[in-house]
Design a protein around this motif. Structure first.
Motif, PDB file in Angstrom:
ATOM      1  N   ALA A   1       0.733  -0.966  -0.287  1.00 53.72           N
ATOM      2  CA  ALA A   1       0.150   0.033   0.052  1.00 53.72           C
ATOM      3  C   ALA A   1       0.773   1.835   0.426  1.00 53.72           C
ATOM      4  CB  ALA A   1      -1.036   0.101   1.299  1.00 53.72           C
ATOM      5  N   LEU A   2       1.963   1.043   0.826  1.00 51.50           N
ATOM      6  CA  LEU A   2       2.840   2.337   0.865  1.00 51.50           C
ATOM      7  C   LEU A   2       3.345   2.833  -0.388  1.00 51.50           C
ATOM      8  CD1 LEU A   2       4.470   2.427   4.530  1.00 51.50           C
ATOM      9  CD2 LEU A   2       2.795   3.520   3.444  1.00 51.50           C
ATOM     10  N   LEU A   3       3.524   1.915  -1.234  1.00 55.17           N
ATOM     11  CA  LEU A   3       4.845   2.114  -2.437  1.00 55.17           C
ATOM     12  C   LEU A   3       3.605   3.004  -3.532  1.00 55.17           C
ATOM     13  CD1 LEU A   3       4.711  -1.400  -4.056  1.00 55.17           C
ATOM     14  CD2 LEU A   3       6.441   0.619  -3.331  1.00 55.17           C
ATOM     15  N   SER A   4       2.367   4.050  -3.238  1.00 59.28           N
ATOM     16  CA  SER A   4       1.780   4.556  -3.946  1.00 59.28           C
ATOM     17  C   SER A   4       2.507   6.444  -2.490  1.00 59.28           C
ATOM     18  CB  SER A   4       0.148   4.404  -3.958  1.00 59.28           C
ATOM     19  OG  SER A   4      -0.303   4.388  -2.576  1.00 59.28           O
ATOM     20  N   ASP A   5       3.218   6.101  -1.616  1.00 59.03           N
ATOM     21  CA  ASP A   5       2.996   6.965  -1.110  1.00 59.03           C
ATOM     22  C   ASP A   5       4.516   7.380  -0.621  1.00 59.03           C
ATOM     23  OD1 ASP A   5       2.608   9.166   0.895  1.00 59.03           O
ATOM     24  OD2 ASP A   5       0.938   8.746   1.672  1.00 59.03           O
ATOM     25  N   PRO A   6       5.137   8.065  -1.789  1.00 58.51           N
ATOM     26  CA  PRO A   6       6.925   7.842  -1.147  1.00 58.51           C
ATOM     27  C   PRO A   6       6.660   9.004   0.210  1.00 58.51           C
ATOM     28  CG  PRO A   6       6.185   8.676  -3.431  1.00 58.51           C
ATOM     29  CD  PRO A   6       4.839   8.522  -2.958  1.00 58.51           C
ATOM     30  N   ASP A   7       5.994   9.541  -0.181  1.00 59.27           N
ATOM     31  CA  ASP A   7       6.275  10.943   0.964  1.00 59.27           C
ATOM     32  C   ASP A   7       6.539  10.340   2.244  1.00 59.27           C
ATOM     33  OD1 ASP A   7       7.127  12.844  -0.425  1.00 59.27           O
ATOM     34  OD2 ASP A   7       4.936  13.988  -0.808  1.00 59.27           O
ATOM     35  N   LYS A   8       5.003   9.703   2.707  1.00 60.54           N
ATOM     36  CA  LYS A   8       5.135   8.619   3.887  1.00 60.54           C
ATOM     37  C   LYS A   8       6.432   7.664   3.832  1.00 60.54           C
ATOM     38  CE  LYS A   8       1.195   8.185   4.914  1.00 60.54           C
ATOM     39  NZ  LYS A   8      -0.601   7.709   5.223  1.00 60.54           N
ATOM     40  N   ILE A   9       6.734   6.852   3.310  1.00 62.59           N
ATOM     41  CA  ILE A   9       7.730   6.075   3.233  1.00 62.59           C
ATOM     42  C   ILE A   9       8.954   7.001   3.665  1.00 62.59           C
ATOM     43  CG2 ILE A   9       9.399   4.470   1.817  1.00 62.59           C
ATOM     44  CD1 ILE A   9       7.409   3.655  -0.103  1.00 62.59           C
ATOM     45  N   GLU A  10       9.290   7.863   3.410  1.00 57.62           N
ATOM     46  CA  GLU A  10      10.348   8.367   3.583  1.00 57.62           C
ATOM     47  C   GLU A  10       9.788   9.053   4.947  1.00 57.62           C
ATOM     48  OE1 GLU A  10      12.784  12.369   2.033  1.00 57.62           O
ATOM     49  OE2 GLU A  10      11.505  11.748   1.121  1.00 57.62           O
ATOM     50  N   SER A  11       8.267   9.772   5.476  1.00 56.19           N
ATOM     51  CA  SER A  11       8.555   9.782   7.020  1.00 56.19           C
ATOM     52  C   SER A  11       8.761   8.492   7.469  1.00 56.19           C
ATOM     53  CB  SER A  11       7.551  11.232   6.336  1.00 56.19           C
ATOM     54  OG  SER A  11       7.354  10.949   8.011  1.00 56.19           O
ATOM     55  N   ILE A  12       8.649   7.805   7.271  1.00 54.65           N
ATOM     56  CA  ILE A  12       8.257   6.699   8.235  1.00 54.65           C
ATOM     57  C   ILE A  12      10.305   6.396   8.986  1.00 54.65           C
ATOM     58  CG2 ILE A  12       7.832   3.729   9.180  1.00 54.65           C
ATOM     59  CD1 ILE A  12       4.926   4.924   6.861  1.00 54.65           C
ATOM     60  N   LEU A  13      10.504   5.604   7.357  1.00 56.07           N
ATOM     61  CA  LEU A  13      11.840   5.586   7.641  1.00 56.07           C
ATOM     62  C   LEU A  13      12.852   6.550   8.257  1.00 56.07           C
ATOM     63  CD1 LEU A  13      11.967   3.636   4.486  1.00 56.07           C
ATOM     64  CD2 LEU A  13      12.019   2.283   6.320  1.00 56.07           C
ATOM     65  N   THR A  14      12.533   8.426   8.053  1.00 60.34           N
ATOM     66  CA  THR A  14      14.211   8.847   8.691  1.00 60.34           C
ATOM     67  C   THR A  14      13.176   9.103  10.221  1.00 60.34           C
ATOM     68  OG1 THR A  14      13.669  10.092   7.037  1.00 60.34           O
ATOM     69  CG2 THR A  14      14.252  11.507   8.445  1.00 60.34           C
ATOM     70  N   THR A  15      11.770   8.629  10.115  1.00 60.62           N
ATOM     71  CA  THR A  15      12.186   8.608  12.233  1.00 60.62           C
ATOM     72  C   THR A  15      12.136   7.583  13.256  1.00 60.62           C
ATOM     73  OG1 THR A  15       9.114   9.892  11.156  1.00 60.62           O
ATOM     74  CG2 THR A  15       9.729   8.864  14.023  1.00 60.62           C
ATOM     75  N   LEU A  16      12.233   6.659  12.287  1.00 60.87           N
ATOM     76  CA  LEU A  16      12.430   5.483  12.769  1.00 60.87           C
ATOM     77  C   LEU A  16      14.436   5.078  13.231  1.00 60.87           C
ATOM     78  CD1 LEU A  16      10.416   2.103  11.070  1.00 60.87           C
ATOM     79  CD2 LEU A  16      10.275   3.038  13.159  1.00 60.87           C
ATOM     80  N   VAL A  17      14.704   5.914  11.885  1.00 57.73           N
ATOM     81  CA  VAL A  17      16.763   5.569  11.695  1.00 57.73           C
ATOM     82  C   VAL A  17      16.721   6.685  13.090  1.00 57.73           C
ATOM     83  CG1 VAL A  17      18.596   6.160  10.405  1.00 57.73           C
ATOM     84  CG2 VAL A  17      16.579   4.535   9.295  1.00 57.73           C
ATOM     85  N   LYS A  18      15.777   7.461  13.338  1.00 56.34           N
ATOM     86  CA  LYS A  18      16.306   8.366  14.066  1.00 56.34           C
ATOM     87  C   LYS A  18      16.169   7.947  15.498  1.00 56.34           C
ATOM     88  CE  LYS A  18      16.465  12.732  11.217  1.00 56.34           C
ATOM     89  NZ  LYS A  18      15.698  14.650  10.099  1.00 56.34           N
TER      90      LYS A  18
END
Length: 455
Positions: free
Chosen positions: A93-110
């Protein structure tokens, strides 16, 4: 000394995340057969947030237990530094929302000190897929797993090795190739063939490992009967729910489900019955006997510790809080707090502990320097605190708010407070509104009353 070694994702053979398959028995079996890294089944973040972390001393595991007492995730020392916890965004489902992908992963990494990885399917075009992966790489993740199929494609569709290869050549982080079970991976040597075809750093195996987890053995596949018995041993050893055990065994049997053994497995309604199907009844009885003995021993130790640590100054009674015996929104804790205020004592202080063995709670309340508690342990912190309040109130001879005690002064107090608030509000409204507006209000009210009269 325990060294916290971060996972490396290059040159690895990995058990893929699979719903209902990647539970503890399968993960441990895959490690035994040679897997380097094992992913748990996809779990939803909100479920984990609702769980409590429990150390299971009988099984020697760490359990994450839901409010309904179901174990959502179980792990043990054996898979430390090898297990990856997978949180899901539900399919592709997230493949169509790259902005959300980036936001989730950035939050997790940090936000966490563990390496974060990501798993995706490919997009309709190679260019779009590579562009997305490059964007993902910038979030700081440690590796990316790529299932070489589009989101609408099923296992019978060919895996797109060329797309995975294009990704591998476009980024510097490790790329984990996934999706080769149908076209490539039938035995251990095929894993390397798939890795070369995709130029990936590592290979992630799903269905081929689900059918026979000994796919990870360099020496070759074990006979299925032996593999299934090894799996059952882990399922019994770690108290896996029988429905999950049954599901995984059915995936291994596949075309043999219509055999006599397959039909017996399908009819099994407990772990014990599953063991009987595979001629492992003795193993089940021996293992469960060991667990019962260990549980009894731990209970004895816990009781001994309780006896040694028992405070003789604590006043105790065997009581429990049953909310059916009290009016709505009235509790013993409220009565105790009200009594303390009336007597000008400091407010009650509750100290609550949880017993690891059975995850029950006990609370001690301190009132005017004296401690009180129930000798009965409860299922929740709230219930344990209410029970402690009851012990205190009964010792003091103070009403605790039960309906059988007659007139409830706290309810009456609340009613008085509600009336006072209502009167004060009406008084303020009277002062604020002009007389002509009040007249219109009463006229409108009168009209409304007329329309609501019976016909």
């Amino acid at each position: 000394m325990t060294v916290n070694t971060p996972l490396c994702f290059r040159g690895k053979k990995i058990l893929a995340p699979m719903v209902r398959v990647g539970t503890l028995p399968m993960r441990l079996l895959a490690l035994d057969y040679g897997a380097d890294i094992v992913y748990c089944e996809e779990l939803i973040d909100i479920k984990m947030l609702q769980c409590k972390r429990v150390i299971n001393e009988v099984l020697e595991t760490v359990d994450f237990v839901a409010p309904n007492e179901r174990v959502v995730f179980r792990t043990c020392e054996r898979e430390r530094h090898h297990v990856v916890f997978q949180m899901g965004g539900m399919g592709a489902a997230l493949l169509s929302d790259p902005d959300k992908i980036e936001s989730i992963l950035t939050t997790l990494v940090k936000g966490i000190c563990k390496p974060v990885t990501c798993k995706i399917r490919i997009l309709p075009s190679v260019e779009d897929t590579v562009s997305l992966v490059k964007r993902i790489e910038k979030t700081g993740i440690a590796a990316i797993a790529v299932h070489g199929r589009k989101k609408e494609e099923r296992p019978q569709h060919p895996v797109h090795c060329d797309v995975i290869k294009a990704i591998s050549e476009a980024v510097s982080i490790p790329v984990i190739a996934n999706g080769g079970s149908h076209d490539f991976i039938k035995e251990y040597t095929d894993i390397e063939t798939f890795q070369k075809a995709t130029a990936a750093s590592s290979v992630m195996i799903a269905r081929a490992a689900m059918w026979n987890p000994s796919i990870f053995r360099k020496e070759g596949l074990f006979p299925l009967k032996e593999v299934m018995q090894d799996y059952i041993k882990y399922a019994v050893r770690y108290d896996n729910h029988y429905t999950n055990t049954k599901y995984c065994l059915c995936q291994m049997l596949r075309e043999q489900l219509e055999t006599t053994q397959g039909k017996k497995l399908h009819a099994a309604q407990s772990t014990q019955e599953i063991c009987e199907v595979f001629e492992m009844a003795d193993f089940y009885e021996e293992t469960t006997a060991i667990f019962e003995a260990k549980k009894t021993s731990l209970e004895t130790e816990t009781q001994d510790e309780d006896d040694q640590m028992e405070d003789p100054d604590v006043i105790k009674m065997a009581v429990r809080f049953d909310k059916r015996e009290y009016p709505p929104q009235i509790t013993p804790k409220m009565y105790l707090l009200e009594w303390c205020r009336k007597e000008k004592h400091p407010q009650p202080v509750y100290e609550t502990v949880q017993r690891p063995l059975d995850r029950l709670f006990c609370s001690v309340v301190t009132v005017a320097g004296q401690k009180y508690r129930s000798t009965l342990w409860d299922k929740s912190k709230k219930l344990a605190e209410q029970a402690a309040a009851i012990v205190c109130l009964r010792t003091l001879g103070v009403p605790e708010g039960k309906m059988c005690e007659g007139e409830n002064h706290l309810i009456n107090k609340r009613k008085r407070e509600d009336r006072e608030r209502l009167n004060n509000r009406d008084h303020r409204e009277d002062l604020a509104e002009p007389s002509h507006k009040k007249a219109n209000f009463f006229e409108e009210t009168s009209d409304m009353n007329v329309t609501k009269m019976p016909r």
